[in-house]
Each structure stands twice: as structure tokens, then as C-alpha cells.
Enzyme design. Structure first.
Site, PDB file in Angstrom:
ATOM      1  N   GLU A   1      88.471  82.784  38.118  1.00 51.34           N
ATOM      2  CA  GLU A   1      87.776  83.094  36.868  1.00 51.34           C
ATOM      3  C   GLU A   1      86.262  82.906  37.003  1.00 51.34           C
ATOM      4  O   GLU A   1      85.624  82.259  36.158  1.00 51.34           O
ATOM      5  CB  GLU A   1      88.324  82.237  35.725  1.00 51.34           C
ATOM      6  CG  GLU A   1      89.811  82.458  35.464  1.00 51.34           C
ATOM      7  CD  GLU A   1      90.334  81.679  34.260  1.00 51.34           C
ATOM      8  OE1 GLU A   1      89.711  80.665  33.894  1.00 51.34           O
ATOM      9  OE2 GLU A   1      91.348  82.098  33.671  1.00 51.34           O
TER      10      GLU A   1
ATOM     11  N   GLU B   1      98.088  84.039  35.526  1.00 49.57           N
ATOM     12  CA  GLU B   1      98.398  82.838  34.751  1.00 49.57           C
ATOM     13  C   GLU B   1      98.827  83.241  33.348  1.00 49.57           C
ATOM     14  O   GLU B   1      98.169  84.056  32.702  1.00 49.57           O
ATOM     15  CB  GLU B   1      97.175  81.908  34.640  1.00 49.57           C
ATOM     16  CG  GLU B   1      96.658  81.353  35.958  1.00 49.57           C
ATOM     17  CD  GLU B   1      95.414  80.488  35.785  1.00 49.57           C
ATOM     18  OE1 GLU B   1      95.166  80.023  34.649  1.00 49.57           O
ATOM     19  OE2 GLU B   1      94.688  80.290  36.769  1.00 49.57           O
TER      20      GLU B   1
END
Length: 488
Positions: A126, A271
Site C-alpha cells: 500500500e 486483503e
């Protein structure tokens, strides 16, 4: 009585390989499609070999890691489990040197040969989060290109692909409709170049989607829309309707990819999950509901309105991690489908057929002695309580004490004791960690109260490994001593 049949010459040497093959076949027969994230931010990690055993017993044959630590990676060797290795964000600048990228691939990929089933290398995690204020904007794409080039030149690029797991905040929709999805204006050019590179190299777009955060960030968000089985729908263009935010978020990305010129780029959900503590909406009941709906959806292979069919998904996460940053929220330490000591939190059917049953836990877990650190009501000077409580929570874990959390109902004394005990346990029950300026004492009476469990910490696998090392060296020395005596 007839003697047992003798193995043919050479067969004895092949027996371990045959047993491994049989075990691998058995694991594959029990395999489920969903993968899991195995994080490492625990003060007391579990023994990796035991974790791998647990994964195989539960049929989990896909794992996503956040680094390439040889300890867990080594336990995955010869396991048959598919692995996504990770390169942390703080290594991205280092990977801007092609030589460093080559060294990383040699050390962490090709050195394992065929023994480690590596599928992807996650370059960063990220890195374009708004919260990072552009810190990794210039280093991520060059690192990605260097790692993929190094994989290609090492001869493994056809089966090991480099990608970048990204948060769903890299794309936006001005009117909250999936059809309006596009990459964030500040990174639109960068994202367009990057997704085209992924497409050219046969690598997927890895995205992290968190319906829970939609609820956490806005009290106005429709509660039922957060769940796959929620029932509430929103209408989009072309008569398309969405019954849950997971599908809507996924298809917002699909539309962003179309606008970037890569409409068919594979998407992997890196995720997705639901925390079980640390917020009013983070509890066992809602987590179980979320996973039940998600797993049933995946089993049906229904996909989303724009991408029907099988989905590639990794649950987040495997264990609760008591060392994670709580800047995003107290729930960050409670994403695990297993507790800190490797026990399943609630029954699940990972195959998605609705036959919920307890998952197999991590075997062989050892615990510290049954003792707790609690507030000493007979302490004379209580003026230092606030500072000591603050210290205990800052260095320990008080995330279960917040509003709506599992230990929210404690009285003042128990609140103090909980804070002291969590610090004491995280410090391996060191007697010096239960002083707090004379405000605490050690007791063998279970301090759990009002439905709030005061945990006993496990013996860290890292500590066990360190303790075993001298013993192993001693055994080797003892075995070699006669030989040394002869040589002398």
C-alpha cells in the site's frame, strides 16, 4: 511368524520422498481456494513449522507474507503452499538499484529452487496510501520494474510475477457509483503506467478491500451494505445493481482499469477481512457473519457484476498482532481469524459450503506460568497512577478497553489491572515489569472479570529457538568429542 518383507535396494532412501508426496496429495485434496495473510508484528511469534502444519490441516495452500524472513519462509519449503513474498516499503528505495534487486531475487527466490512454491513478489505494501504523503511515490514503480527484470533474467519470470499490493484508496468515484471509477487524480499517470506494465508482464493488480473501514469511517454508511449477505442494493448505470460494498468497490477498480486501457487485467484481492475487537463494530459475531457471507460467495464462483466467475482472495489476517500500529484504529491488532496463541476464534467453513466447524489450531503452543499482574489496592501513593497506566498502555496493548470493545465493561480497578497485566505479559512476566512505582503486584488468581479475559502470554517461538541453539551446539560437540580425541 514370517519376517516382514524387505524393501528393495534403494527404496529406503526414497521412503521420505514418498511420504512427503502422500502428505502433499492429502493436503491438496483438502485444499480450499481462499488464501491468508501471515503477518509478523507479534511480540511473541508462534513456531513457523507449527503454523505451516496448521495451515495444511485446514487446507489453506496460499499464503501472503509481508517480507521474506527466512524463518517463516524456511518453514514453507516443501510444504506445497503457494507463497507471495513481500518487500517492505522501507526497502523500495534500495530496490531502485538493479544490482540490489538482483541480489534480493537471488537470495530470496532462486536460492530455494523448486522447493518453495513462489507465485508472486509483492513490491511494497500500500505504498500510495494518502497517509504516506507521497513518501514512496518515486521509488515504487522503479522497484517493481527492477524486481520483475531480475526475475526474468534469473529464468523464473514466467512463473513468478512482481506486483504491488495497493489500498482501495488509489481509485475514486465522485458519485459513489462503480461506473464512475477512476484512478486518483494525483497518481493517475503513475497508475496508468504501472497497470500497463503489470499487463505486459502477465502480473495481476493486487488490491486490499475493507468493507469494515466503510463502517468505521462513517456513521452514515448503510450498515447492511457492508456485508455480503446484507440485502441492501444500490443502482448503477446500465441496470446494474450492487448488494454489498465489496462488489461495488471491486467493480469501481474494474472501471478504473478500463479507463487506464487494461480492461482485462487480472485482479487479486490481497486483503479482506473483519476485526474482532477494538471498535463497536469489531466483534466475533459480525466477523463471523462477514466471513460466512464472503466464503459462500467465493464458493459459488459468482464474482461481481463486471467480473463474473472465480475470484482470487486472501483473507486478512491469520493471527492477532499486538505490535501493529494503532494509528488507523484500535482494531488494527485484532484482524486474526486465530488468536495470538493460535486458537480459532469461531467456527468457519473455508470451503464456503456452510458446514461451520472449529478450525485446527496451532499445535504445541507453550504458555508462561499462570500468573497475572494486577493493581495493588493497598499501595500508599496512588498519585502516579495516571502516568503508569499511560506507560503500560503505550508499551503494551489496551485496545480491548475502548468503547464498545470486549473489555469495555470493567470497573476502574480492573481497567488498571488489565493495562498492567498486558504490559507484564508482553514483557515475558519479568517481575520488574510488575512494579509500576509500587502500584502493582503479582497474583496467581485469575484476574479475568466481567467477560474480559486477562490473557497469559505464550512462550515466544523466537525465545524457544534461542534456548534450543546452545543445547544443539552441545549435542554436536559431544558427538564430535571422541573424533577430536582420536585426532589428538
Amino acid at each position: 511368524m514370517a519376517p516382514p518383507p524387505r524393501l528393495p535396494a534403494g527404496a529406503a532412501a526414497l521412503l521420505p520422498l514418498l511420504l512427503l508426496a502422500v502428505a502433499s496429495r492429502a493436503a491438496e485434496a483438502n485444499a480450499v481456494d481462499v488464501g491468508v495473510n501471515w503477518g509478523s508484528q507479534l511480540s511473541h511469534p508462534l513456531l513457523p513449522k507449527s503454523v505451516v502444519q496448521m495451515l495444511k490441516e485446514n487446507g489453506i495452500l496460499k499464503v501472503k507474507l509481508f517480507d521474506a524472513d527466512p524463518w517463516p519462509v524456511g518453514a514453507l519449503v516443501d510444504s506445497g503452499i503457494e507463497v507471495m513474498l513481500g518487500i517492505p516499503n522501507d526497502m523500495l528505495e534500495t530496490m531502485n538499484s538493479y544490482g540490489n534487486a538482483q541480489d534480493w531475487v537471488k537470495e530470496n527466490v532462486t536460492s530455494y529452487g523448486e522447493k518453495l512454491k513462489i507465485k508472486y513478489v509483492a513490491v511494497g505494501n500500500e505504498p500510495f496510501l494518502k497517509a504516506y504523503n507521497g513518501s514512496f511515490m518515486k521509488t515504487t514503480f522503479p522497484a517493481l520494474k527492477n524486481i520483475q527484470k531480475a526475475l526474468n533474467e534469473a529464468g523464473v519470470g514466467s512463473k513468478v510475477k512482481a506486483t504491488v499490493p495497493l489500498n482501495a484508496d488509489v481509485y475514486v468515484s465522485p458519485d459513489n457509483k462503480p461506473s464512475s471509477g477512476a484512478f486518483r487524480p494525483d497518481i493517475q499517470g503513475l497508475m496508468t503506467d504501472m497497470v500497463k506494465f503489470l499487463h505486459e508482464n502477465g502480473a495481476p493488480f493486487v488490491v486490499n478491500i475493507y468493507p469494515f473501514l466503510s463502517l468505521y469511517q462513517s456513521d452514515d454508511f448503510p450498515f447492511e451494505f457492508a456485508f455480503v449477505d446484507g440485502g441492501k442494493t444500490i443502482q448503477d448505470k446500465g441496470g446494474i445493481s450492487y448488494s454489498n460494498v465489496f462488489d461495488a468497490n471491486y467493480d469501481t477498480l474494474v472501471n478504473a482499469l478500463k479507463k487506464a486501457g487494461v480492461p482485462n487485467l487480472k485482479v487479486v484481492v490481497g486483503e479482506v477481512g473483519w476485526p474482532t475487537d477494538g471498535d463497536k463494530n469489531a466483534n466475533l459475531k459480525l466477523a463471523r457473519r462477514y466471513y460466512d457471507g464472503l466464503l459462500k460467495k467465493l464458493a459459488k464462483k459468482e464474482g461481481t457484476p463486471l467480473r463474473p466467475g472465480k475470484m482470487d482472495v486472501y483473507m486478512f489476517g491469520l493471527f492477532d498482532e499486538d505490535m501493529k500500529s494503532i494509528l488507523p484504529g484500535n482494531f488494527e491488532r485484532h484482524w486474526g481469524i486465530f488468536t495470538y496463541d493460535g486458537k480459532p476464534k469461531f467456527p468457519m467453513d473455508l470451503s464456503g459450503h456452510g458446514d461451520d466447524k472449529p478450525l485446527a489450531g496451532v499445535p504445541g503452543v507453550e504458555y508462561l506460568p499462570k500468573q497475572w499482574c494486577v493493581f495493588d489496592e493497598e499501595a500508599q501513593d496512588k498519585s502516579k497512577l495516571p502516568g503508569n497506566i499511560q506507560y503500560a498502555c503505550a508499551s503494551g496493548d489496551c485496545t480491548a478497553l475502548g468503547y464498545g470493545c470486549s473489555c469495555n465493561g470493567l470497573d476502574e480497578k480492573s481497567n488498571i489491572s488489565y493495562a498492567f497485566n498486558m504490559y507484564f505479559q508482553m514483557q515475558d512476566q519479568d517481575v520488574r515489569a510488575c512494579d509500576f512505582d509500587g502500584l502493582a503486584k503479582i497474583t496467581t488468581k485469575n484476574a479475568s472479570a466481567r467477560g474480559c479475559a486477562f490473557p497469559i502470554q505464550i512462550v515466544s517461538a523466537a525465545r524457544r529457538a534461542r534456548a534450543a541453539a546452545p543445547a544443539f551446539v552441545g549435542l554436536v560437540a559431544a558427538a564430535l568429542l571422541p573424533l577430536l580425541m582420536v585426532l589428538v
